[in-house]
Design a protein around this motif. Structure first.
Motif, PDB file in Angstrom:
ATOM      1  N   PRO A 170      45.163  40.309  53.685  1.00 36.52           N
ATOM      2  CA  PRO A 170      44.833  39.231  52.613  1.00 36.52           C
ATOM      3  C   PRO A 170      43.599  38.504  52.900  1.00 36.52           C
ATOM      4  N   LEU A 171      42.962  38.362  51.763  1.00 35.43           N
ATOM      5  CA  LEU A 171      41.587  37.821  51.949  1.00 35.43           C
ATOM      6  C   LEU A 171      41.654  36.322  51.221  1.00 35.43           C
ATOM      7  N   GLY A 172      42.257  36.256  50.299  1.00 34.63           N
ATOM      8  CA  GLY A 172      42.757  35.068  49.413  1.00 34.63           C
ATOM      9  C   GLY A 172      43.614  35.386  48.526  1.00 34.63           C
ATOM     10  N   LEU A 173      43.709  34.099  47.451  1.00 36.56           N
ATOM     11  CA  LEU A 173      44.361  34.286  46.125  1.00 36.56           C
ATOM     12  C   LEU A 173      43.252  33.881  44.981  1.00 36.56           C
ATOM     13  N   MET A 174      43.595  34.394  44.102  1.00 37.63           N
ATOM     14  CA  MET A 174      42.835  34.101  42.644  1.00 37.63           C
ATOM     15  C   MET A 174      43.056  32.407  42.535  1.00 37.63           C
ATOM     16  N   GLY A 175      42.349  32.034  41.595  1.00 38.81           N
ATOM     17  CA  GLY A 175      42.281  30.707  41.144  1.00 38.81           C
ATOM     18  C   GLY A 175      43.622  30.524  39.986  1.00 38.81           C
ATOM     19  N   GLY A 176      43.559  29.360  39.418  1.00 37.96           N
ATOM     20  CA  GLY A 176      44.158  29.186  38.064  1.00 37.96           C
ATOM     21  C   GLY A 176      45.869  28.787  38.453  1.00 37.96           C
ATOM     22  N   VAL A 177      46.362  28.619  37.468  1.00 40.76           N
ATOM     23  CA  VAL A 177      47.969  28.242  37.488  1.00 40.76           C
ATOM     24  C   VAL A 177      48.819  29.257  36.791  1.00 40.76           C
ATOM     25  N   GLU A 178      49.788  29.674  37.608  1.00 38.83           N
ATOM     26  CA  GLU A 178      50.774  30.589  36.966  1.00 38.83           C
ATOM     27  C   GLU A 178      51.775  29.909  36.208  1.00 38.83           C
ATOM     28  N   ILE A 179      52.063  30.903  34.908  1.00 33.47           N
ATOM     29  CA  ILE A 179      52.943  30.347  33.925  1.00 33.47           C
ATOM     30  C   ILE A 179      54.290  30.368  34.722  1.00 33.47           C
ATOM     31  N   TYR A 196      29.628  31.597  41.679  1.00 31.05           N
ATOM     32  CA  TYR A 196      30.442  32.640  41.974  1.00 31.05           C
ATOM     33  C   TYR A 196      31.689  31.688  42.079  1.00 31.05           C
ATOM     34  N   GLY A 197      31.915  30.511  42.441  1.00 32.06           N
ATOM     35  CA  GLY A 197      33.082  30.176  42.952  1.00 32.06           C
ATOM     36  C   GLY A 197      33.290  30.476  44.324  1.00 32.06           C
ATOM     37  N   ASN A 198      34.452  30.687  44.892  1.00 33.57           N
ATOM     38  CA  ASN A 198      34.620  30.912  46.184  1.00 33.57           C
ATOM     39  C   ASN A 198      34.375  32.542  46.440  1.00 33.57           C
ATOM     40  N   VAL A 199      33.510  32.802  47.401  1.00 31.09           N
ATOM     41  CA  VAL A 199      33.238  34.240  47.639  1.00 31.09           C
ATOM     42  C   VAL A 199      33.505  34.812  48.925  1.00 31.09           C
ATOM     43  N   ALA A 200      34.019  36.147  49.093  1.00 28.67           N
ATOM     44  CA  ALA A 200      34.260  36.560  50.455  1.00 28.67           C
ATOM     45  C   ALA A 200      33.217  37.857  50.523  1.00 28.67           C
ATOM     46  N   VAL A 201      32.686  37.801  51.526  1.00 23.41           N
ATOM     47  CA  VAL A 201      31.750  38.984  51.954  1.00 23.41           C
ATOM     48  C   VAL A 201      32.339  39.570  53.149  1.00 23.41           C
ATOM     49  N   ILE A 202      32.466  41.189  52.873  1.00 23.64           N
ATOM     50  CA  ILE A 202      33.167  41.727  54.186  1.00 23.64           C
ATOM     51  C   ILE A 202      32.329  42.975  54.513  1.00 23.64           C
ATOM     52  N   GLU A 203      32.147  43.300  55.524  1.00 23.70           N
ATOM     53  CA  GLU A 203      31.456  44.404  56.000  1.00 23.70           C
ATOM     54  C   GLU A 203      32.561  45.667  56.640  1.00 23.70           C
ATOM     55  N   LEU A 258      33.202  39.920  46.984  1.00 27.33           N
ATOM     56  CA  LEU A 258      34.424  39.637  46.108  1.00 27.33           C
ATOM     57  C   LEU A 258      34.278  38.350  45.835  1.00 27.33           C
ATOM     58  N   ALA A 259      34.064  37.882  44.413  1.00 26.34           N
ATOM     59  CA  ALA A 259      33.582  36.631  44.093  1.00 26.34           C
ATOM     60  C   ALA A 259      34.626  35.924  42.932  1.00 26.34           C
ATOM     61  N   GLY A 260      34.995  34.834  43.136  1.00 30.48           N
ATOM     62  CA  GLY A 260      35.494  34.212  42.007  1.00 30.48           C
ATOM     63  C   GLY A 260      37.164  34.059  42.468  1.00 30.48           C
ATOM     64  N   LEU A 261      37.278  33.764  43.718  1.00 30.58           N
ATOM     65  CA  LEU A 261      38.797  33.593  44.275  1.00 30.58           C
ATOM     66  C   LEU A 261      38.817  32.074  44.317  1.00 30.58           C
ATOM     67  N   GLY A 262      40.150  31.555  44.281  1.00 32.07           N
ATOM     68  CA  GLY A 262      40.525  30.168  44.306  1.00 32.07           C
ATOM     69  C   GLY A 262      40.818  29.664  45.620  1.00 32.07           C
TER      70      GLY A 262
END
Length: 388
Positions: A333-342, A298-305, A314-318
């Motif tokens: 903020p919990l994090g940022l998505m992955g990838g590279v912005e244009i 799932y890549g980077n995952v955040a599990v919150i209660e 929340l799975a798939g963060l970068g």
């Protein structure tokens, strides 16, 4: 006889030029206005970045600034796409009119070269001349209206192109501002020390849970079985009270819903949301961080209660923010998505105008569980009810 023929040609030419649906009709300037509004929103975000750096709660201010940039850039993409479509419509209509206008212009040029006395002579005699004059008197106002519509179309076309040129400059500043805001946010979170902690994570125990998990559901169940201090019954009532009104944790579009089959035939008990690279992910409700890190495929995952008995995955963060055990406020903020912005403005414009959706290249998986059982996020998130 020649003059009468010219009068007939003129009448025919005018009527030809006014064929039903042929005229370019002036329409709403909505695409241009939307683009201007998006440009103004990005300008406001730039000002907000300056103010956020002086704010007492820098993280909250910077989070809102990043979201403002994302919303402004999304609005700019949408308005540029609409402007491009509108420009193509106007240009197509003008191109379609060019043949008719050429014929009409030829008739008018013939009349201009003809002797004035000859214009009064018609093959059918005085009656034909009178009828031609009546036709011209009826057509002239319509011709004027047509000319006005064409002029308005050309003016709108020029306005759209001007807005697109202005958008390029705002785009550059907006992309740079968003990058700066994300950097400042990451720096501020790294220095954060004031967050309350519900518990301190046992790293060895957590690693054992990760190593023994073979499914996301299994890992979530194992987390729920781990003893941690209760969040309290009052909090549970508050979370239940916002059912159906939760804000989405990320700016994006839901592309797969609860138990909806994907192309591979796999069904998942949650939402799949398409987002742009580096989109910020926030808590939709005050919550305790139960897990942060990579998990399975799932890549980077955040599990919150968000409350006793509830887990949100929340799975798939970068990139991830925070530490296990911290209690986050709503919108944190919990994090940022992955990838590279244009980052190249022309590539950005091409992607925006084509509207292929390729720029939304990242996906966030959202799963909400109650007492160990997945529940349909559509019942909890306000955006989940919009199925258009």
């Amino acid at each position: 006889m020649r003059g009468g023929r010219l009068l007939s040609l003129l009448a025919a030419g005018l009527c030809l030029g006014l064929a039903p649906g042929a005229a370019v009709r002036a329409q709403s300037d909505a695409p241009a206005e939307a683009a201007r509004a998006a440009i103004a929103a990005l300008d406001d975000a730039t000002q907000a970045l300056t103010e956020a750096q002086k704010s007492r709660d820098r993280i909250a201010a910077l989070t809102q600034t990043v979201q403002a940039y994302e919303e402004g850039l999304a609005a700019l993409r949408d308005s540029l796409r609409r402007a491009s479509q509108r420009e193509a419509t106007i240009q197509g209509a003008l191109d379609a009119e060019s043949g008719r206008l050429s014929q009409l212009l030829g008739v008018l040029q013939s009349i201009e070269r003809a002797p004035e006395p000859a214009l009064l002579i018609h093959p059918a005699g005085p009656v034909g001349t009178a009828r031609s004059g009546m036709i011209l008197s009826d057509v002239a106002p319509a011709l004027q209206a047509k000319a006005t519509a064409l002029r308005n179309g050309l003016a709108e076309l020029q306005a759209l192109r001007t807005v697109q040129e202005d958008a390029v400059q705002t785009l550059k500043a907006g992309l740079e501002g968003a990058q700066d805001a994300r950097f400042e946010l990451s720096l501020s979170i790294a220095r954060r020390t004031e967050l309350p902690r519900r518990f301190v994570a046992d790293k060895a125990r957590m690693q054992t849970l990760i190593d023994s998990a073979d499914t996301l559901a299994g890992f979530a169940d194992a987390l729920m079985s781990e003893p941690v201090p209760s969040a309290g019954a009052a909090a549970s009532q508050r979370f239940a009270s916002v059912k159906g009104r939760l804000a989405m944790p990320v700016l994006g579009q839901i592309i797969r819903r609860f138990e909806e089959e994907d192309a591979a035939g796999v069904r998942r008990p949650g939402f799949v949301v398409a987002t742009r690279p580096l989109a910020i992910v926030t808590t939709p409700w005050p919550a305790t961080i139960r897990y942060l890190g990579p998990l399975l495929d799932y890549g980077n995952v955040a599990v919150i209660e968000p409350d006793d008995g509830y887990l949100m995955v929340l799975a798939g963060l970068g990139q991830l923010y925070g530490e296990v055990g911290e209690v986050l406020p709503q919108g944190a903020p919990l994090g940022l998505m992955g990838g590279v912005e244009i980052s190249d403005d022309q590539a950005f414009l091409i992607a925006a105008e084509q509207g292929t959706g390729a720029e939304a290249s990242e996906t966030l998986y959202i799963e909400l569980r109650k007492n160990g059982t997945p529940v349909d996020p559509s019942d909890w998130f306000a955006a989940g009810k919009d199925r258009d």
